[in-house]
Each structure stands twice: as structure tokens, then as C-alpha cells.
Design a protein around this motif. Structure first.
Motif, PDB file in Angstrom:
ATOM      1  N   UNK A   1       0.824  -1.218   0.000  1.00 20.18           N
ATOM      2  CA  UNK A   1       0.000   0.000   0.000  1.00 20.18           C
ATOM      3  C   UNK A   1       0.854   1.263   0.000  1.00 20.18           C
ATOM      4  N   UNK A   2       2.066   1.145   0.529  1.00 19.89           N
ATOM      5  CA  UNK A   2       2.938   2.309   0.601  1.00 19.89           C
ATOM      6  C   UNK A   2       3.283   2.853  -0.780  1.00 19.89           C
ATOM      7  N   UNK A   3       3.240   1.997  -1.775  1.00 18.02           N
ATOM      8  CA  UNK A   3       3.561   2.419  -3.141  1.00 18.02           C
ATOM      9  C   UNK A   3       2.564   3.452  -3.655  1.00 18.02           C
ATOM     10  N   UNK A   4       1.355   3.441  -3.120  1.00 23.39           N
ATOM     11  CA  UNK A   4       0.331   4.416  -3.489  1.00 23.39           C
ATOM     12  C   UNK A   4       0.402   5.662  -2.613  1.00 23.39           C
ATOM     13  N   UNK A   5       1.375   5.670  -1.689  1.00 18.01           N
ATOM     14  CA  UNK A   5       1.534   6.780  -0.753  1.00 18.01           C
ATOM     15  C   UNK A   5       2.885   7.465  -0.963  1.00 18.01           C
ATOM     16  N   UNK A   6       3.390   7.391  -2.186  1.00 17.06           N
ATOM     17  CA  UNK A   6       4.635   8.064  -2.584  1.00 17.06           C
ATOM     18  C   UNK A   6       5.873   7.526  -1.865  1.00 17.06           C
ATOM     19  N   UNK A   7       5.842   6.247  -1.527  1.00 19.08           N
ATOM     20  CA  UNK A   7       6.990   5.607  -0.883  1.00 19.08           C
ATOM     21  C   UNK A   7       7.667   4.665  -1.879  1.00 19.08           C
ATOM     22  N   UNK A   8       8.962   4.835  -2.039  1.00 21.02           N
ATOM     23  CA  UNK A   8       9.764   3.971  -2.900  1.00 21.02           C
ATOM     24  C   UNK A   8      10.309   2.836  -2.048  1.00 21.02           C
ATOM     25  N   UNK A   9       9.921   1.606  -2.371  1.00 17.07           N
ATOM     26  CA  UNK A   9      10.361   0.436  -1.614  1.00 17.07           C
ATOM     27  C   UNK A   9      11.589  -0.157  -2.283  1.00 17.07           C
ATOM     28  N   UNK A  10      12.662  -0.282  -1.506  1.00 19.12           N
ATOM     29  CA  UNK A  10      13.932  -0.811  -2.014  1.00 19.12           C
ATOM     30  C   UNK A  10      14.364  -1.982  -1.138  1.00 19.12           C
ATOM     31  N   UNK A  11      14.466  -3.149  -1.743  1.00 24.77           N
ATOM     32  CA  UNK A  11      14.951  -4.344  -1.054  1.00 24.77           C
ATOM     33  C   UNK A  11      16.418  -4.529  -1.413  1.00 24.77           C
ATOM     34  N   UNK A  12      17.283  -4.514  -0.404  1.00 24.68           N
ATOM     35  CA  UNK A  12      18.733  -4.510  -0.613  1.00 24.68           C
ATOM     36  C   UNK A  12      19.348  -5.796  -0.077  1.00 24.68           C
ATOM     37  N   UNK A  13      19.742  -6.674  -1.006  1.00 24.57           N
ATOM     38  CA  UNK A  13      20.383  -7.936  -0.620  1.00 24.57           C
ATOM     39  C   UNK A  13      21.515  -8.248  -1.574  1.00 24.57           C
ATOM     40  N   UNK A  14      21.628  -9.511  -1.970  1.00 31.13           N
ATOM     41  CA  UNK A  14      22.569  -9.927  -3.012  1.00 31.13           C
ATOM     42  C   UNK A  14      21.999 -11.167  -3.672  1.00 31.13           C
TER      43      UNK A  14
END
Length: 365
Positions: A251-264
Motif C-alpha cells: 500500500x505504501x507504493x500508493x503513498x509516494x513511498x519507494x520500496x527498495x529491497x537490498x540484498x545480493x
């Protein structure tokens, strides 16, 4: 002189990365002394061993080809779609391979990719990112509890050891966002996922190192949240839990939040010294497991993607070679859950010894 400079540069970068990882990996088999010994025996050939390449965004990637022989594209943006805008109602989701702490200063194809990705992020519009939520493979909440940083300021956590002094003086003065952090805690509560606020721990290198290269000027507030420590749980259950974690955040994607998953994408630090000594440029499990990530990401439907991410990945014969510990893979599952039905793109490919630094976007035009 140039050849000597390249050899020394590569050696230092690898020594730094391995010094950190040997200390920080909970269940490693090779001692720091053994890894340094392996590196020193390969000193004269490191300039040629470090054969890196990257792959431009696409809908598929041919893993039957030797990635070392694929010519890098001039830039990420040159072969993607002409518009860098996203879908009109929500921001995309990203999975990036953050690599070692040395990426903060190293010149590499991954650093080049981060720079191009930063250009894309700063051009996002309709909507424009108001804040960034990062899930790093270097933070696992105790006893399966997700922890979310709620602080106003993002102090840096130098979660690495035996590095030159200047590495501990690097700065990335970003702001936090208590508003976003509390919203994350609310969403996790609604999804019955145990979560708690965190104010003491700083943002770790899985956050600030790639962001230092992606967004050198930290003008967008950043919040870090943890994974859940589920090392005593079945693999399928761990994958499913983190997939659901991503779903709770979508839902955060509709609230101007950029979700970044940082792994390898592939992360076997134990084998680095082995493959250096052997002269093998890429471990035999790297490409097959990386191909599985491509398959999962590029699945035709959300249901197909979910089954592949949980069951097929857990049953892969390459899983424990590619990821002796799952912490750097789990951010991929969070990204998949947050992506929903959105289509994936392959943004970057870089194989080196027992590592893959692949990156993906979901929902990006």
C-alpha cells in the motif's frame, strides 16, 4: 603503472569486502586468515580475474551464455523504455544487490549501475517519491520480530571491521521519517506481523553504501526496517513469511513511498577464497541460481510468482550453495510480495566468483 594501479585497486576492494564478511557472517567455514592467504596468492592475476560485466534491462536473460563475454551496454537508461515515469498511481519496487562496503568508494560496473539508477529515481514523477523504505539483508529482528527505525536522523552504522580508517569517516547525512516508520508499524500490525520501533541502531551499509552511489545528495527521507530472524524455521516458511511481509507493505507504493529491497542475488562468501585459488572466475552455481531469480521475477502471474518464490526456490539444489545463509536472499522475497501483479525488469547483471549482483524492478514503465 596503470596495470599496477588496477591490480592494487582490485586487491584492496576484495580485501575490504572479505574482511567485513568473514567477521560479520554468522556461520562461516573459512577463517579471515585463510581468506587473506588465498587473496595474496592471487595478487598478480586479480586484474584479469575480476572480469565483470553488466546486462541492460530486458524481459529475459540467456544464462546459457558466459556472462563474462557479454559486452556491457553504455548505460542502463539507453536501452530501457523512452519514458522513465512510473504507473500513474504507484511507485515501482526495486531489488538491488548492494555488494560490499567497498562499493562506497570502488569504481565498478555495479557503481556505474547505481549512478544510472539514481538518475532514474530522481526523474520519477506521477507520483514523485516522498520517502524511501529500505529492507536490508544486514538486519534481522530478534525472535522473528520486525524492527523499524523511527528516528528523525539517520546515523550510520559501520557494520564492518578491519577496514582503513577513512571508511569509518564516510558520511551520508540523510533524514529519517517517523511518519513513514509509524505507518509501516501500522500496516504490519494490520497484517498480524509482530513489529517494534527501533531508535538506537543506525542504518547499516546495506542501506547507506548503495544509496551513497545512487543518490549522493540524500534529499529524500529514508527509513530502514529489518527482516525477521527465522534461522530455526523451515525454508519454505521463511520465504512465505517475507513474501507476506512485502504484501503488507505494498500500500505504501500508493503513498509516494519507494520500496527498495537490498540484498545480493547470489551471496556465498565462504567460497570466495576457494574460487580465487582455483582460478575459476565464476562458481558453477552462480548462473543457475541467478537464472532461477530471473524466472521467478518474470513469472506471468502473481500466483505463479508466489509458488516459484516459495516452493521452487526452497527446493533448488543450488540454494544452499548460492546462499549458505538466507539473509541476503530474503529481501528479494519482500520485493516480490510488494510487487503484486506488476511486471519485472532485469536491470543489471554482474557475476564474480561466488557472487551475483543482479537487480530487478517491478512496476516500472
Amino acid at each position: 603503472m596503470k596495470v599496477i594501479h588496477i591490480a592494487l585497486h582490485v586487491t584492496v576492494a576484495l580485501l575490504l569486502a572479505l574482511a567485513f564478511d568473514c567477521y560479520n557472517t554468522r556461520s562461516h567455514h573459512s577463517s579471515l586468515q585463510d581468506m587473506f592467504s588465498a587473496l595474496s596468492t592471487r595478487l598478480l592475476s586479480l586484474a584479469t580475474v575480476r572480469t565483470l560485466s553488466k546486462h541492460a534491462p530486458s524481459t529475459s536473460f540467456d544464462h546459457s551464455k558466459d556472462i563474462r563475454h557479454i559486452q556491457p551496454s553504455s548505460s542502463l537508461s539507453s536501452s530501457t523504455t523512452t519514458s522513465s515515469s512510473t504507473m500513474s498511481d504507484k511507485l515501482p519496487v526495486y531489488f538491488i544487490s548492494h555488494a560490499g562496503p567497498n562499493q562506497a568508494v570502488d569504481e565498478s560496473v555495479t557503481a556505474d549501475f547505481f549512478a544510472e539508477l539514481g538518475k532514474k529515481w530522481t526523474s520519477l514523477s506521477d507520483p514523485t517519491p516522498a520517502s524511501i523504505l529500505v529492507i536490508s539483508g544486514h538486519w534481522e529482528g530478534d525472535q522473528g520480530i520486525i524492527r523499524v527505525r523511527t528516528s528523525e536522523e539517520n546515523k550510520l552504522y559501520y557494520d564492518f571491521y578491519n577496514f582503513p580508517d577513512f571508511m569509518y569517516k564516510l558520511q551520508y547525512p540523510s533524514k529519517g521519517s517517523p511518519k513513514l516508520a509509524n505507518r509501516v508499524l501500522q500496516l504490519l500490525s494490520e497484517a498480524n506481523i509482530p513489529a517494534e520501533a527501533e531508535t538506537k541502531r543506525g542504518i547499516d551499509h546495506g542501506v547507506w553504501v548503495p544509496l551513497l552511489r545512487i543518490l549522493p545528495k540524500p534529499e529524500i527521507p529514508i527509513v530502514q526496517m529489518s527482516l525477521a530472524d527465522m534461522r530455526d524455521q523451515p525454508t519454505e516458511k521463511t520465504f512465505e513469511y517475507h513474501y507476506k511481509l512485502g504484501q503488507a507493505l505494498t500500500k505504501l507504493r500508493e503513498e509516494n513511498v519507494l520500496i527498495v529491497a537490498s540484498g545480493t542475488a547470489v551471496h556465498n562468501l565462504r567460497d570466495l577464497g576457494t574460487y580465487m585459488r582455483s582460478g575459476t572466475k565464476v562458481a558453477p552455481y552462480v548462473a543457475p541460481f541467478d537464472a532461477l531469480l530471473d524466472k521467478v521475477a518474470l513469472s506471468e502471474s502473481e500466483s505463479e510468482r508466489r509458488v516459484a518464490a516459495i516452493n521452487e526456490m526452497a527446493q533448488s539444489k543450488y540454494l544452499r550453495s548460492a546462499h549458505p545463509s538466507l539473509d541476503h536472499l530474503l529481501p528479494f522475497h519482500v520485493a516480490l510480495g510488494a510487487a503484486g501483479e506488476d511486471k519485472a525488469k532485469i536491470l543489471h547483471k554482474n557475476f564474480f566468483l561466488s557472487l551475483s549482483e543482479s537487480a530487478y524492478s517491478f512496476g516500472e514503465k
